[in-house]
Design an enzyme around this catalytic site. Sequence first.
Site, PDB file in Angstrom:
ATOM      1  CG  ASP A 411      -2.325   0.484   0.869  1.00  0.00           C
ATOM      2  OD1 ASP A 411      -2.726   0.342  -0.293  1.00  0.00           O
ATOM      3  OD2 ASP A 411      -3.009   1.015   1.765  1.00  0.00           O
ATOM      4  CG  ASP A 859     -10.481  -6.981  12.625  1.00  0.00           C
ATOM      5  OD1 ASP A 859     -11.225  -6.086  13.078  1.00  0.00           O
ATOM      6  OD2 ASP A 859      -9.411  -7.285  13.167  1.00  0.00           O
TER       7      ASP A 859
END
Length: 1156
Positions: A411, A859
Amino acid sequence: MMYPEKTMDGRPPLGQTAPPPPKVTFGRRTPSGRYISYSREDLESDFGSTDFSNYHVQFPMTPDNQPMEVVPMDPAVSTKAEEHYVSNSLFTGGFNSVTRAHLMDKVTDTVPNAAVSKASTCAVEGCDGKVMCDEGGEEMLPCECEFKICRDCFEDAVKNGGKICPGCKEPYKATDVEEVARLAKEKKAITVPRIPPAKAGARMERRLSMMRSMNGGAVGEFEHNRWLFETKGTYGYGNAIWPEEDDVGGNGGGDDRGQGKDFVSKPWRPLTRKLKIPAAILSPYRLLIVIRMTVLGLFLAWRITHKNPDAIWLWGMSVVCELWFAFSWLLDQLPKLCPVNRATDLSILKDKFETPSPSNPTGKSDLPGIDMFVSTADPEKEPPLVTANTILSILAADYPVDKLACYVSDDGGALLTFEAMAEAASFASVWVPFCRKHRIEPRNPESYFSLKRDPYKNKVRPDFVRDRRRVKREYDEFKVRINGLPDSIRRRSDAFHAREELNAARLHRENSASPEDEPLLKIPKATWMADGTHWPGTWTHPTTDHSRGDHAGIIQVMLKPPVEDTITGSPMDADDTGSASVLDLSEVDVRLPMLVYVSREKRPGYDHNKKAGAMNALVRASAILSNGPFILNLDCDHYVYNSQALREGMCFMMDRGGDRICYVQFPQRFEGIDPSDRYANHNTVFFDINMRALDGLQGPVYVGTGCLFRRIALYGFDPPRAKDHSASGSCGCCFPRPRRVAATKETPNRSLRMSEDEDDDEELVVGSGLNSILSSFPSKFGNSSFLVDSIPVAEYQGRPLADHPSVKNGRPPGALTIPRDPLDASTVAEAISVVSCWYEDKTEWGSRVGWIYGSVTEDVVTGYRMHNRGWRSIYCVTKRDAFRGTAPINLTDRLHQVLRWATGSVEIFFSRNNALLASPKMKILQRVAYLNVGIYPFTSIFLIVYCFLPALSLFSGQFIVQSLNVTFLAYLLAITLALCLLAVLEIKWSGIELEEWWRNEQFWLIGGTSAHLAAVLQGLLKVVAGIEISFTLTSKSAGDDNDDDFADLYIVKWTSLMIPPLTIIMVNLIAIAVGVSRTIYSVIPQWSRLLGGVFFSFWVLAHLYPFAKGLMGRRGRTPTIVFVWSGLIAITISLLWVAINPPSANSQIGGSFTFP
C-alpha cells in the site's frame, strides 16, 4: 437458479457478445522514464532529434526470392510466449491514464551465485566437507571414537546438536577447535578407513524402508475411525452420525468391540468431527455460572436495601459500579455456555480429492484454489525481510501448487518492497524444493534456522546435512542482499540522477543562446529501477504522481502460474558447465505457486480506506487473475508455521454443510514474547476460551489475520438454504420483524442469493436465471465484466463434493482437475483497472461487498456482517500452530494496540453495526457476544471510579458498607469462590495455564484504566462533536542492551495513556499511609474500616503491578530513587495528616506528640 455448467469457465452465455478486451499499449521506457509505443508516429516523434535514414530495399523476384508463405503459429508456442511476456512485464495504469505493459530487462542488481564445487571426506552422511586439519595437515578428530567430521559439522554439533558426537552419540570433551588441536598434538590421531558405500540393492532396500516409514505415519497417531467405533462418538456440525450395526449372526457379543470397523466401504466419510467438552467439566461449569448469577442478584439486592447513611455518596457510587460489573460479566459469560473443540482428518481429505477414482482416473488434485493475501504498507515499520519470509512460507505450503496463488499488497508503493519480493521469488526456487524434499517445518527460513533444537532429528535422507548447509549459505546471502537493498537503491538513483542532470545541462547549453542568462530547469530526484527506468510508485523524494498518496496502480506477476504436470528438478551434477543446481532435485517437484505484486492506485481527493481498501483491491485483482474460491489473508509479520494448515481449513469448507461456512478462523500465536508474558501479549484467554466458546454458537469473530474466507461470502451473498437454517426462531421471538413475501417464486438454485437489506429476510428480485442475476451485479461490483463473470465460477468451484445424497448444493467429483487458463496481457490490464482509485465509486464495495469500511477494526465489522446474513464460522485449532507472528512487548506499544481495538469497538457501538440492530438470522447468544464487543470499553468509566473508592474510603474514614458484618463477608466470599472455581474449570477445558489467566486479569485492569477510557473519550468526541483526537508518543528512550532478546520490554516511552493508572497507584499508596496513620493516632480506632479499605487498595495495586514494574525499567535494576521518593512521600503525607488532624492528648499511642 439453474445455469449451464458451460459458463463455469467464465465465458458469456450463448447469445451474448463477449465484451472487447481492454486495450494495452505495448512499448518500452526511455532512460528518462518516458513510455514510447512501437508505432511509427511515436518512434518518429521520440527519435526525431537523432539522425536516422528511412529507406527500404527492393529485391527482384528470382526463384530463390519468392514471397514467404504465412505459416500459422502453434497455439502452445504462442501461449508460452504470452505467459513469458506477462511474467516479465510491469503493468501500470490508473485514473485518466493508459494501461501500459513495460517489459523488464531485469528486476534487481544481483546475479545468482555459481554452483558449489563438490568434495566428500566428512563421515557425516550427506556432507561433502573436508575433515578438520591442523597447521601441518594432520587430521583432527574431536571424539575418542575417532569419528571423522569436518569443521562445519563439528560446529553444528556443538551449537545445535547438544555437543553430542554424531558417531558414538557421546558428549564431546573438547568443544572448541583450538582445544581439539591441542589434544590432537598430545595424542596422535589414528586413521580410520572410510566406510565403503552400500551396494545398489542395499541402497534400494534402505530407500524402500524409508518410504515405508514416511508413509506409515507417526507411532501412536490418533485413529479417528477406531475412536468412533470404541467410544460411539458422533460427528459435529457438517458431519454425519454413523448408524449402529447389529452383530452378524449374533456371535459378536462384546468380544468384537475392540476391533475397528472398515469404514472404507462407507459411501461417505466426514472430514471433521466435533469433540465435546466432557460433561464432568462442562456441567459443573454451567452450574457455577447459575450459582454465581444467583449470588450476584442476592448480593446486589442486599446492597441496594442496606445503605450506609454515614457515607451515602460512597455507597451510591459503589452500587452503580457493581451493577454495571454484574451486567458486563453476564455479557462476557453467557456466550461461554457451549464451548466445543474440533478435529480434522487429513487422510480422508487426501482420499477424496487426490486419490485416483472413477471420476478422477489420473489422481490429480480436485481441491479448490486458494488465493493468499499478504498486506504491507511501510517498509520502514514493516521490514522487507520479515515480509519476504512470510512470502516464502506461503510458497512452500503443503497444498497443490497449481491451486495456490500469493498476492502481496504494497500500500506504500515502495521500490524497496518490490525488489525485496523479487529477491524472495528468486530464493524460492531453492527454498521451496528444499522444504518439499526434507519436509521442513516451519517453512519460514528465518524461524527454521533460528530453532534451538537439533535440526537433524527425524531426518532420514542421507543428503540432508549437505542440503541444509548449502541452503543456509544461500539464505545468508539472501539476507545480505535484502538488507543491502536500501543502500543499493539510493546509490543507483543518485547515479542515474547525476547522469540526468548532466544530460539536462548539456541540452540546456546546446539549445540556449546565452546559457548564463537562463536558469537551468530543476529535475526532480527520481527513484530508479534496476533496468534504468523510473519507478512508477512512491519515490524516496516524493513528487507529483510519485508520493505515498499519489501514484499509479502497479501489478507485476513475479512467478507465473505453474503448469499442470509435475516438473522435477535436475541432479546436482547434471552437467559440467557450471550450471548445476545447488541441490539434488531429481525427485522433487520444483514448480512454484503464482506470486503477484500489487500496489493499488492512489490519488489525492479519494478516501482509500486504509487496510480494508487494500484488501478489497486484492479481492478484485485476484478474481481477475486466479479467481480462487477461497481467500486466506495474513499480516506481513504472520507466517505459515504449519505447512498443512490450508488443508486443515479446507476440511471444514469441503465437508457436508461446509457451503454455509463463511470463514475458518485460526488462533493467533506469537513469538518473541517475554517468558512471563507481563502484558498478556499471548492473549490466550481470548483465543482459547472466548473463541472456542463462540465456536459452539454461530462461530468465532474475525480477528484480522489467519482467516480462510469463502469468496462468495465476502461478495455479500446470503448462505444457501438460509431460510432452512434460521436461528431456530429464538431471535425472531425476542426481536420480531415483519416478513414480506418474495416477489418471485422459488428457483432450484439459491446459491447466488442476496437480500435487499441486512435486516430484511426478503430475497432480492433477481429473476429466474443466471443472466438476470448477473445483470444486477455491475451496480454492486463495478463495471468489470471479467469480475462479474468470475462470480458464478467461484461459487461453483467452492462447493463441497456431491459424493453422497445428503450433500446439498455440491459439485461432481473431478470437476476441478482441469488446468486453469493461462494469463495474457489483457487479463492483467483488466486487473490494473479494478485496482484503480475510481473503481469503487457508486458500487457497494466497503458497504456490503468485501471488507467493510468506516471502522478502525474493519475485521470485526466484516465478520459481523457475514453472521448477520446467516453465515456461520468455524474455529480451527490445529495440533501444531497454524500461523505465528509477532506482538509488541513494550508497555506503550501494547497500550496503543489496545487503544486501537477499543476505539473500533466504540465506533461499532455508535454505528449501524451495533448488535442491538442485528437481523433475526443471528442467534441470540451470538448477538450477546457482539454486543459485548461494542460495550466493553465503557466498563473503564466504572472501573476507574471503583479503583478510587478504596482511596476515598481511607481518606474519609468511611467504607462502602456501614460495617463489615457477617452477611457482607459471606456474599463476598461466595462471589470470590465462584469466580475462582469458574476460572479453574475454564483452565481445565481450554488448556491454558493459571498464570496466563492471572496475567489476563491484570492487563484487563491496566487496559481498562488507560486505553479503554481514552477510546471512550475519543469515540464520544468523534460522534458528538466530530473531533478526532489521537494519542501519540511524546518521548522515548532506547534500551542499553542489544544482546537481550527482550530489550524492548524495558524501554520506557511516555504517553498520556499512562496518567490514569499512575494516578491510581499513587493515590492508593498515599491513602494507605494516611489510613494507617489516622487509625493509629485516633481515639477510637476503626480497624474494620481500615482493613476493608486496605484490602481493596491492595487488590487494585496487585492488578497494576505489571504496569508499575514496566515503569521501573530493567529487572533487577530498579532505581534507588524510586524507593527514596516513595518513603519521603509516605512520611510527608503522614506528617501533613497529623498536622491537619492532630491526635488528642488522652490517646495511648502518640498522645504526647505535638507537631512543632
